[in-house]
Design an enzyme around this catalytic site. Structure first.
Site, PDB file in Angstrom:
ATOM      1  N   ILE A  55      15.322  -7.467   1.662  1.00  0.00           N
ATOM      2  CA  ILE A  55      15.756  -7.786   3.035  1.00  0.00           C
ATOM      3  C   ILE A  55      15.675  -9.302   3.274  1.00  0.00           C
ATOM      4  O   ILE A  55      16.531  -9.898   3.928  1.00  0.00           O
ATOM      5  CB  ILE A  55      14.901  -7.010   4.067  1.00  0.00           C
ATOM      6  CG1 ILE A  55      14.916  -5.504   3.735  1.00  0.00           C
ATOM      7  CG2 ILE A  55      15.422  -7.232   5.481  1.00  0.00           C
ATOM      8  CD1 ILE A  55      13.903  -4.669   4.498  1.00  0.00           C
ATOM      9  N   SER A  67       7.957  -1.051  10.693  1.00  0.00           N
ATOM     10  CA  SER A  67       8.677   0.086  10.121  1.00  0.00           C
ATOM     11  C   SER A  67       8.639   1.275  11.071  1.00  0.00           C
ATOM     12  O   SER A  67       7.653   1.462  11.804  1.00  0.00           O
ATOM     13  CB  SER A  67       7.993   0.454   8.802  1.00  0.00           C
ATOM     14  OG  SER A  67       8.454   1.697   8.339  1.00  0.00           O
ATOM     15  N   THR A  96       7.982   3.992  10.214  1.00  0.00           N
ATOM     16  CA  THR A  96       6.894   4.826   9.712  1.00  0.00           C
ATOM     17  C   THR A  96       5.759   4.904  10.745  1.00  0.00           C
ATOM     18  O   THR A  96       4.995   5.872  10.752  1.00  0.00           O
ATOM     19  CB  THR A  96       6.415   4.296   8.333  1.00  0.00           C
ATOM     20  OG1 THR A  96       5.557   5.236   7.762  1.00  0.00           O
ATOM     21  CG2 THR A  96       5.696   2.982   8.420  1.00  0.00           C
ATOM     22  N   TYR A 108      -0.011   2.333   3.296  1.00  0.00           N
ATOM     23  CA  TYR A 108       1.097   1.415   3.595  1.00  0.00           C
ATOM     24  C   TYR A 108       1.443   1.468   5.089  1.00  0.00           C
ATOM     25  O   TYR A 108       1.522   0.447   5.768  1.00  0.00           O
ATOM     26  CB  TYR A 108       2.338   1.770   2.758  1.00  0.00           C
ATOM     27  CG  TYR A 108       3.585   1.070   3.272  1.00  0.00           C
ATOM     28  CD1 TYR A 108       3.809  -0.277   3.003  1.00  0.00           C
ATOM     29  CD2 TYR A 108       4.522   1.747   4.072  1.00  0.00           C
ATOM     30  CE1 TYR A 108       4.934  -0.925   3.513  1.00  0.00           C
ATOM     31  CE2 TYR A 108       5.639   1.106   4.576  1.00  0.00           C
ATOM     32  CZ  TYR A 108       5.841  -0.228   4.289  1.00  0.00           C
ATOM     33  OH  TYR A 108       6.944  -0.871   4.807  1.00  0.00           O
ATOM     34  N   LYS A 166       1.113  -1.427   8.452  1.00  0.00           N
ATOM     35  CA  LYS A 166       2.109  -1.855   9.447  1.00  0.00           C
ATOM     36  C   LYS A 166       1.525  -1.720  10.857  1.00  0.00           C
ATOM     37  O   LYS A 166       1.715  -2.579  11.705  1.00  0.00           O
ATOM     38  CB  LYS A 166       3.393  -1.025   9.312  1.00  0.00           C
ATOM     39  CG  LYS A 166       4.157  -1.300   8.013  1.00  0.00           C
ATOM     40  CD  LYS A 166       4.658  -2.734   7.938  1.00  0.00           C
ATOM     41  CE  LYS A 166       5.206  -3.118   6.594  1.00  0.00           C
ATOM     42  NZ  LYS A 166       5.409  -4.552   6.392  1.00  0.00           N
TER      43      LYS A 166
HETATM   44  P1  NAD Z   1      10.787  -6.461  -1.302  1.00  0.00           P
HETATM   45  O1  NAD Z   1       9.654  -6.011  -2.146  1.00  0.00           O
HETATM   46  O2  NAD Z   1      12.147  -6.463  -1.883  1.00  0.00           O
HETATM   47  O3  NAD Z   1      10.494  -7.935  -0.750  1.00  0.00           O
HETATM   48  C1  NAD Z   1       9.179  -8.407  -0.516  1.00  0.00           C
HETATM   49  C2  NAD Z   1       9.053  -9.756  -1.201  1.00  0.00           C
HETATM   50  O4  NAD Z   1       7.750 -10.286  -0.929  1.00  0.00           O
HETATM   51  C3  NAD Z   1       9.197  -9.678  -2.716  1.00  0.00           C
HETATM   52  O5  NAD Z   1      10.121 -10.647  -3.145  1.00  0.00           O
HETATM   53  C4  NAD Z   1       7.789  -9.982  -3.262  1.00  0.00           C
HETATM   54  O6  NAD Z   1       7.837 -10.659  -4.485  1.00  0.00           O
HETATM   55  C5  NAD Z   1       7.206 -10.817  -2.124  1.00  0.00           C
HETATM   56  N1  NAD Z   1       5.746 -10.758  -1.977  1.00  0.00           N
HETATM   57  C6  NAD Z   1       4.975  -9.647  -1.863  1.00  0.00           C
HETATM   58  N2  NAD Z   1       3.675 -10.004  -1.716  1.00  0.00           N
HETATM   59  C7  NAD Z   1       3.631 -11.358  -1.740  1.00  0.00           C
HETATM   60  C8  NAD Z   1       2.586 -12.320  -1.632  1.00  0.00           C
HETATM   61  N3  NAD Z   1       1.303 -11.961  -1.511  1.00  0.00           N
HETATM   62  N4  NAD Z   1       2.906 -13.642  -1.706  1.00  0.00           N
HETATM   63  C9  NAD Z   1       4.195 -14.034  -1.848  1.00  0.00           C
HETATM   64  N5  NAD Z   1       5.222 -13.175  -1.953  1.00  0.00           N
HETATM   65  C10 NAD Z   1       4.944 -11.848  -1.889  1.00  0.00           C
HETATM   66  O7  NAD Z   1      10.742  -5.598   0.039  1.00  0.00           O
HETATM   67  P2  NAD Z   1      11.822  -5.430   1.190  1.00  0.00           P
HETATM   68  O8  NAD Z   1      12.432  -4.094   1.052  1.00  0.00           O
HETATM   69  O9  NAD Z   1      12.669  -6.630   1.260  1.00  0.00           O
HETATM   70  O10 NAD Z   1      10.868  -5.363   2.446  1.00  0.00           O
HETATM   71  C11 NAD Z   1      10.553  -6.507   3.218  1.00  0.00           C
HETATM   72  C12 NAD Z   1       9.594  -6.114   4.326  1.00  0.00           C
HETATM   73  O11 NAD Z   1      10.169  -5.089   5.108  1.00  0.00           O
HETATM   74  C13 NAD Z   1       8.261  -5.561   3.853  1.00  0.00           C
HETATM   75  O12 NAD Z   1       7.254  -6.035   4.724  1.00  0.00           O
HETATM   76  C14 NAD Z   1       8.424  -4.066   3.988  1.00  0.00           C
HETATM   77  O13 NAD Z   1       7.193  -3.423   4.183  1.00  0.00           O
HETATM   78  C15 NAD Z   1       9.280  -3.998   5.238  1.00  0.00           C
HETATM   79  N6  NAD Z   1      10.054  -2.755   5.340  1.00  0.00           N
HETATM   80  C16 NAD Z   1      10.875  -2.392   4.310  1.00  0.00           C
HETATM   81  C17 NAD Z   1      11.610  -1.209   4.390  1.00  0.00           C
HETATM   82  C18 NAD Z   1      12.489  -0.766   3.239  1.00  0.00           C
HETATM   83  O14 NAD Z   1      12.805   0.430   3.176  1.00  0.00           O
HETATM   84  N7  NAD Z   1      12.908  -1.641   2.346  1.00  0.00           N
HETATM   85  C19 NAD Z   1      11.516  -0.422   5.540  1.00  0.00           C
HETATM   86  C20 NAD Z   1      10.690  -0.838   6.584  1.00  0.00           C
HETATM   87  C21 NAD Z   1       9.955  -2.011   6.474  1.00  0.00           C
HETATM   88  C1  WQD Z   2      15.250   9.332   2.457  1.00  0.00           C
HETATM   89  C2  WQD Z   2      15.640  10.792   2.397  1.00  0.00           C
HETATM   90  C3  WQD Z   2      14.115  12.204   1.160  1.00  0.00           C
HETATM   91  C4  WQD Z   2      14.840  10.385  -2.739  1.00  0.00           C
HETATM   92  C5  WQD Z   2      10.501   5.568   2.945  1.00  0.00           C
HETATM   93  C6  WQD Z   2       9.140   5.155   3.432  1.00  0.00           C
HETATM   94  C7  WQD Z   2       9.220   4.496   4.761  1.00  0.00           C
HETATM   95  C8  WQD Z   2      10.237   3.351   4.778  1.00  0.00           C
HETATM   96  C9  WQD Z   2      11.521   3.708   4.096  1.00  0.00           C
HETATM   97  C10 WQD Z   2       9.109   1.223   4.669  1.00  0.00           C
HETATM   98  C11 WQD Z   2      14.449  11.740   2.586  1.00  0.00           C
HETATM   99  C12 WQD Z   2      15.471  12.151   0.492  1.00  0.00           C
HETATM  100  C13 WQD Z   2      14.889  10.681  -1.382  1.00  0.00           C
HETATM  101  C14 WQD Z   2      15.325  11.350  -3.675  1.00  0.00           C
HETATM  102  C15 WQD Z   2      15.891  12.810  -1.832  1.00  0.00           C
HETATM  103  N1  WQD Z   2       9.763   2.180   4.130  1.00  0.00           N
HETATM  104  N2  WQD Z   2      15.408  11.863  -0.942  1.00  0.00           N
HETATM  105  N3  WQD Z   2      15.839  12.515  -3.170  1.00  0.00           N
HETATM  106  O1  WQD Z   2      11.262   8.801   3.014  1.00  0.00           O
HETATM  107  O2  WQD Z   2      12.650   7.932   4.922  1.00  0.00           O
HETATM  108  O3  WQD Z   2      11.047   6.450   3.896  1.00  0.00           O
HETATM  109  O4  WQD Z   2      11.301   4.379   2.875  1.00  0.00           O
HETATM  110  O5  WQD Z   2       8.568   1.068   5.700  1.00  0.00           O
HETATM  111  O6  WQD Z   2       7.936   4.042   5.089  1.00  0.00           O
HETATM  112  O7  WQD Z   2       8.322   6.305   3.501  1.00  0.00           O
HETATM  113  O8  WQD Z   2      13.099   7.085   2.628  1.00  0.00           O
HETATM  114  O9  WQD Z   2      14.761   6.746   0.860  1.00  0.00           O
HETATM  115  O10 WQD Z   2      12.521   7.783   0.256  1.00  0.00           O
HETATM  116  O11 WQD Z   2      14.165   9.092   1.577  1.00  0.00           O
HETATM  117  O12 WQD Z   2      16.349  13.871  -1.454  1.00  0.00           O
HETATM  118  O13 WQD Z   2      15.262  11.147  -4.877  1.00  0.00           O
HETATM  119  O14 WQD Z   2      16.169  11.084   1.096  1.00  0.00           O
HETATM  120  O15 WQD Z   2      13.579  13.478   1.115  1.00  0.00           O
HETATM  121  O16 WQD Z   2      14.915  12.825   3.315  1.00  0.00           O
HETATM  122  P1  WQD Z   2      11.976   7.680   3.626  1.00  0.00           P
HETATM  123  P2  WQD Z   2      13.633   7.620   1.230  1.00  0.00           P
END
Ligand code: NAD
Ligand code: WQD
Length: 345
Positions: A14, A126, A128, A151, A155
């Site tokens: 992101i 999130s 979550t 995790y 958050k």
């Molecule tokens: P990502 O792992 O791709 O990006 C996180 C980056 O932070 C990575 O490049 C990693 O190398 C860096 N990093 C981690 N710990 C570090 C540290 N101690 N010092 C310096 N760099 C560090 O993850 P993302 O999917 O881009 O997620 C970004 C944020 O969004 C996270 O806080 C994640 O919890 C939150 N988030 C992600 C999702 C999702 O589904 N991807 C959903 C909700 C919230």
């Molecule tokens: C999506 C849907 C699965 C994989 C997770 C974290 C959450 C957030 C986002 C950061 C669900 C289904 C998945 C597969 C499947 N991250 N699925 N087969 O569970 O909503 O959330 O990521 O904050 O905290 O828990 O996302 O992409 O894992 O699943 O059927 O192989 O796809 O059951 O319904 P989820 P997901």
């Protein structure tokens, strides 16, 4: 003068998309990333798309001395804090790693914000935090529920740290964005998600199956109380999500906040079932996906999607891309990755 923004985790999924949008909108970008879950090549992707190379510091945000030096040297106008560990399952196995990395990095940033008078921080939260809500869609007033994983708990605790800090420190302001399910990639296919090992999330598992890296997708459960029996999520295109950060940042810099700590849902407001995502993927990629229905995955939430009224009206942000944009860009990125790997081999 351009506003200078520190993007922690700016080479991650992101973060890299947000860096592009920040540069596009005239910000100067400084990245800190320790590459624990990303590759330095993301910097090339950002530079190619945006036409400008951000300053990049490779160090761990747990290194308080290195962070202090950065704050002393760079005069920052704001921070977007993405860096965190994010694998839900791993957090159950290694809770202390998650609490340390996700809480201490935020605390280190806040210490320096106070010391060097940097006033604005956008935090990656999130959906979550809502668990399985009783009423859908979820508004910002929907109660936060006890976290289901370390995790998720990080958050919630980070949000509390921010809420308490803005009360105690006159100059610190914060916005937490509660992301729903970010998917897809930049349309250029120069940046995207890089999951390590076997993906736990749906979209990368689909595209890796489509390209032949995985034999078949397991669909976790078809007996949920939803229109086709599979779980519902609010998938949001990563570029739409990236743009929400710029809007939030401008709100803080422009002193438009209604409170020193605010939080917003960032989703589309539309829930899609797993089978709908698969259908969209098959339509946009032209590939037939190999999948089978298996048992439910433990801990899965049946359905969740956002009420975006508050973010639309109050933040002035809304999503623009639909599910087909998400699956087609995710697929394009997967194909580009295969080509990249083939030329590197
Ligand atoms: P990502 O792992 O791709 O990006 C996180 C980056 O932070 C990575 O490049 C990693 O190398 C860096 N990093 C981690 N710990 C570090 C540290 N101690 N010092 C310096 N760099 C560090 O993850 P993302 O999917 O881009 O997620 C970004 C944020 O969004 C996270 O806080 C994640 O919890 C939150 N988030 C992600 C999702 C999702 O589904 N991807 C959903 C909700 C919230
Ligand atoms: C999506 C849907 C699965 C994989 C997770 C974290 C959450 C957030 C986002 C950061 C669900 C289904 C998945 C597969 C499947 N991250 N699925 N087969 O569970 O909503 O959330 O990521 O904050 O905290 O828990 O996302 O992409 O894992 O699943 O059927 O192989 O796809 O059951 O319904 P989820 P997901």
């Amino acid at each position: 003068m351009k506003k200078k923004i520190l993007v922690t985790g700016g080479l991650g999924y992101i973060g890299s998309h947000t860096c592009v949008e920040l540069i596009n909108k005239g910000f100067e970008v400084v990245i800190v990333d320790n590459l624990s879950n990303s590759e330095a090549s993301a910097l090339d992707g950002i530079a190619k798309i945006a036409g400008e190379r951000p300053t990049f510091y490779e160090f761990d945000l747990l290194d308080a001395e290195a962070l202090d030096k950065l704050f002393k040297f760079e005069k920052l106008d704001g921070i977007i804090h993405f860096a965190a560990s994010k694998a839900v399952g791993e957090s159950v196995e290694k809770p202390r790693l998650y609490y340390r990395n996700n809480l201490q990095t935020l605390l280190n940033l806040l210490d320096n914000m106070v010391k060097y008078d940097v006033q604005n921080i956008v935090f990656s939260s999130s959906c979550t935090v809502y668990g399985q809500p009783d009423i859908l869609p979820v508004t910002e007033q929907t109660p936060v529920q006890a976290a289901l994983s370390p995790y998720g708990n990080t958050k919630q605790i980070c949000e509390e740290i921010l809420r308490d800090t803005v009360k105690a420190e006159d100059n610190v302001k914060a916005i937490a964005l509660r992301y729903f399910n970010p998917v897809g990639a930049h349309d250029s296919a120069l940046i995207g998600e890089l999951p390590l090992g076997v993906p736990q999330n749906l979209m990368p598992f689909i595209t890796q199956t489509g390209i032949g890296m995985r034999k078949e997708l397991s669909v976790f459960g078809s007996d949920y109380d939803t229109k086709d029996g599979t779980c519902i999520r609010d998938y949001i295109h990563v570029v739409d999500l990236a743009n929400a950060h710029i809007v939030a940042l401008n709100r803080m810099i422009g002193k438009k906040q209604k409170a020193k700590y605010e939080f917003f849902n960032v989703g589309t407001g539309t829930g899609s079932t797993v089978l709908e995502v698969i259908n969209s993927f098959e339509k946009t990629s032209g590939e037939k996906l190999n999948y089978k229905i298996v048992d439910r995955r433990e801990g899965d939430i049946e359905k969740i999607y956002a009420d975006t009224t508050f973010s639309n009206k109050e933040l002035g942000w809304s999503s623009e891309k639909n599910l087909d944009d998400m699956t087609s860009s995710a697929w394009k990125w997967q194909v580009a990755l295969r080509e990249k790997q083939a030329t590197e081999a």
